[in-house]
Design a protein around this motif. Structure first.
Motif, PDB file in Angstrom:
ATOM      1  N   ARG A  62      14.939  33.906   5.617  1.00 19.11           N
ATOM      2  CA  ARG A  62      15.356  35.258   5.255  1.00 19.11           C
ATOM      3  C   ARG A  62      14.230  36.284   5.442  1.00 19.11           C
ATOM      4  NH1 ARG A  62      20.206  34.931   2.141  1.00 19.11           N
ATOM      5  NH2 ARG A  62      21.567  33.663   3.444  1.00 19.11           N
ATOM      6  N   LEU A  63      13.016  35.807   5.647  1.00 19.00           N
ATOM      7  CA  LEU A  63      11.897  36.717   5.878  1.00 19.00           C
ATOM      8  C   LEU A  63      11.830  37.169   7.327  1.00 19.00           C
ATOM      9  CD1 LEU A  63       9.146  34.869   3.807  1.00 19.00           C
ATOM     10  CD2 LEU A  63      10.704  36.674   3.044  1.00 19.00           C
ATOM     11  N   VAL A  64      12.287  36.315   8.235  1.00 21.20           N
ATOM     12  CA  VAL A  64      12.233  36.657   9.660  1.00 21.20           C
ATOM     13  C   VAL A  64      13.577  37.161  10.183  1.00 21.20           C
ATOM     14  CG1 VAL A  64      10.364  35.038  10.109  1.00 21.20           C
ATOM     15  CG2 VAL A  64      12.721  34.259  10.370  1.00 21.20           C
ATOM     16  N   MET A  65      14.602  37.098   9.365  1.00 20.64           N
ATOM     17  CA  MET A  65      15.918  37.594   9.772  1.00 20.64           C
ATOM     18  C   MET A  65      15.864  39.116   9.923  1.00 20.64           C
ATOM     19  SD  MET A  65      19.519  37.033   7.707  1.00 20.64           S
ATOM     20  CE  MET A  65      19.594  35.273   8.051  1.00 20.64           C
ATOM     21  N   ALA A  66      16.536  39.624  10.918  1.00 24.74           N
ATOM     22  CA  ALA A  66      16.594  41.076  11.116  1.00 24.74           C
ATOM     23  C   ALA A  66      17.198  41.754   9.885  1.00 24.74           C
ATOM     24  CB  ALA A  66      17.418  41.404  12.356  1.00 24.74           C
ATOM     25  N   ASP A  67      16.680  42.929   9.563  1.00 26.09           N
ATOM     26  CA  ASP A  67      17.127  43.631   8.356  1.00 26.09           C
ATOM     27  C   ASP A  67      18.631  43.856   8.347  1.00 26.09           C
ATOM     28  OD1 ASP A  67      14.496  43.726   7.559  1.00 26.09           O
ATOM     29  OD2 ASP A  67      14.269  45.899   7.811  1.00 26.09           O
ATOM     30  N   ASP A  68      19.202  44.253   9.476  1.00 25.32           N
ATOM     31  CA  ASP A  68      20.641  44.527   9.486  1.00 25.32           C
ATOM     32  C   ASP A  68      21.454  43.261   9.297  1.00 25.32           C
ATOM     33  OD1 ASP A  68      19.918  43.555  11.992  1.00 25.32           O
ATOM     34  OD2 ASP A  68      21.217  44.926  13.112  1.00 25.32           O
ATOM     35  N   ALA A  69      20.972  42.127   9.838  1.00 22.61           N
ATOM     36  CA  ALA A  69      21.679  40.862   9.658  1.00 22.61           C
ATOM     37  C   ALA A  69      21.613  40.414   8.202  1.00 22.61           C
ATOM     38  CB  ALA A  69      21.089  39.787  10.565  1.00 22.61           C
ATOM     39  N   LEU A  70      20.442  40.578   7.581  1.00 21.05           N
ATOM     40  CA  LEU A  70      20.317  40.211   6.169  1.00 21.05           C
ATOM     41  C   LEU A  70      21.157  41.133   5.297  1.00 21.05           C
ATOM     42  CD1 LEU A  70      19.128  38.541   3.911  1.00 21.05           C
ATOM     43  CD2 LEU A  70      17.073  39.969   3.996  1.00 21.05           C
ATOM     44  N   ALA A  71      21.150  42.413   5.589  1.00 21.82           N
ATOM     45  CA  ALA A  71      21.957  43.359   4.809  1.00 21.82           C
ATOM     46  C   ALA A  71      23.438  43.022   4.893  1.00 21.82           C
ATOM     47  CB  ALA A  71      21.710  44.783   5.299  1.00 21.82           C
ATOM     48  N   THR A  72      23.887  42.551   6.050  1.00 21.33           N
ATOM     49  CA  THR A  72      25.292  42.158   6.200  1.00 21.33           C
ATOM     50  C   THR A  72      25.639  41.028   5.244  1.00 21.33           C
ATOM     51  OG1 THR A  72      25.354  42.871   8.508  1.00 21.33           O
ATOM     52  CG2 THR A  72      26.989  41.252   7.824  1.00 21.33           C
ATOM     53  N   ILE A  73      24.727  40.064   5.091  1.00 25.54           N
ATOM     54  CA  ILE A  73      24.960  38.955   4.155  1.00 25.54           C
ATOM     55  C   ILE A  73      24.937  39.447   2.713  1.00 25.54           C
ATOM     56  CG2 ILE A  73      24.016  36.786   3.264  1.00 25.54           C
ATOM     57  CD1 ILE A  73      22.932  36.277   6.118  1.00 25.54           C
ATOM     58  N   LEU A  74      23.911  40.230   2.389  1.00 28.20           N
ATOM     59  CA  LEU A  74      23.723  40.642   0.992  1.00 28.20           C
ATOM     60  C   LEU A  74      24.839  41.551   0.487  1.00 28.20           C
ATOM     61  CD1 LEU A  74      19.868  41.346   0.906  1.00 28.20           C
ATOM     62  CD2 LEU A  74      21.085  39.211   0.423  1.00 28.20           C
ATOM     63  N   THR A  75      25.500  42.247   1.387  1.00 31.16           N
ATOM     64  CA  THR A  75      26.571  43.161   0.976  1.00 31.16           C
ATOM     65  C   THR A  75      27.959  42.568   1.172  1.00 31.16           C
ATOM     66  OG1 THR A  75      26.553  44.223   3.169  1.00 31.16           O
ATOM     67  CG2 THR A  75      25.174  45.212   1.450  1.00 31.16           C
ATOM     68  N   ASP A  76      28.033  41.338   1.672  1.00 34.95           N
ATOM     69  CA  ASP A  76      29.337  40.701   1.882  1.00 34.95           C
ATOM     70  C   ASP A  76      29.939  40.337   0.512  1.00 34.95           C
ATOM     71  OD1 ASP A  76      31.430  38.715   2.411  1.00 34.95           O
ATOM     72  OD2 ASP A  76      30.602  38.632   4.438  1.00 34.95           O
ATOM     73  N   PRO A  77      31.159  40.758   0.229  1.00 36.29           N
ATOM     74  CA  PRO A  77      31.757  40.445  -1.076  1.00 36.29           C
ATOM     75  C   PRO A  77      31.965  38.949  -1.310  1.00 36.29           C
ATOM     76  CG  PRO A  77      33.359  41.495   0.376  1.00 36.29           C
ATOM     77  CD  PRO A  77      32.037  41.609   1.060  1.00 36.29           C
ATOM     78  N   ALA A  78      31.910  38.150  -0.256  1.00 31.32           N
ATOM     79  CA  ALA A  78      32.072  36.702  -0.410  1.00 31.32           C
ATOM     80  C   ALA A  78      30.741  35.997  -0.653  1.00 31.32           C
ATOM     81  CB  ALA A  78      32.757  36.116   0.823  1.00 31.32           C
ATOM     82  N   VAL A  79      29.661  36.751  -0.756  1.00 30.14           N
ATOM     83  CA  VAL A  79      28.349  36.189  -1.075  1.00 30.14           C
ATOM     84  C   VAL A  79      27.926  36.728  -2.440  1.00 30.14           C
ATOM     85  CG1 VAL A  79      25.918  36.050  -0.402  1.00 30.14           C
ATOM     86  CG2 VAL A  79      27.701  35.984   1.355  1.00 30.14           C
TER      87      VAL A  79
END
Length: 199
Positions: A65-82
């Motif tokens: 999660r440190l090397v993941m692109a910010d937009d890709a990580l944001a997509t996960i963190l804001t997904d209602p299923a996560v």
């Protein structure tokens, strides 16, 4: 049958990843009272999330999660299923991380599960797993799964099995050593020798 040795290039690390699952909802178990508590983080900021991820995972070389692109990580963190939870101590300090991923229908992956090193070995892991399973087994969930690897705390695999998970598969993963790429400080994870430089 003869054994095989697979060379690991300088600048890389190798780990054996074990996948585990539960297919039957476990019976509720009484949990000892704990001074810790869970706090749901709804769409946490990337920096806040990564700071806790580092606190929990750096000793075990967590770095995905440190090397993941910010937009890709944001997509996960804001997904209602996560669903992301911080573990708080009595002073409200964040000392652990629980992340549940319901994005696959009928399944819950315990994507990240951990406490800061100062709290391991004190029984808090059993409390946190009780919380995790209570949250994971709901609705139409038929499978809860998790994975661990040989870079993790050496007690992790036995812990998951003792909690009722069954191992279903094993893989060898080769990774660039994050201490040599500058993602994690070089003094982290002294149990994993630093060998070579990245090519």
């Amino acid at each position: 049958m003869t054994s095989r040795f697979v060379p690991v290039a300088p600048g890389e690390i190798a780990t054996v990843v074990t996948h585990l699952e539960m297919r039957v909802r476990p019976k509720p178990r009484p949990l000892k009272p704990s001074p810790l508590r869970l706090k749901r983080w709804s769409a946490p900021g990337i920096d806040k999330y990564r700071m806790l991820y580092r606190r929990v995972g750096e000793p075990w070389l967590w770095f995905s999660r440190l090397v993941m692109a910010d937009d890709a990580l944001a997509t996960i963190l804001t997904d209602p299923a996560v669903e992301i939870f911080a573990v708080l101590d009595p002073q409200g300090i964040e000392v652990g991380l629980l992340e549940l991923d319901f994005r696959t229908s009928g399944q819950c992956e315990i994507a990240f599960f951990g406490l800061i090193p100062q709290l391991t070995g004190q029984g808090f892991g059993g409390w946190l797993m009780g919380q995790a399973l209570g949250l994971a087994w709901r609705g139409a969930v038929e499978r809860v799964w998790v994975h661990t690897c040989t870079l993790d705390d050496p007690r992790a695999l036995g812990f998951y099995i003792a909690q009722g998970f069954v191992a279903t598969g094993r893989e060898i993963e080769l990774l660039p050593d994050p201490r040599l790429t500058g993602v994690i400080p070089k003094d982290c994870a002294p149990h994993v020798p630093l060998i070579g430089q990245p090519s």
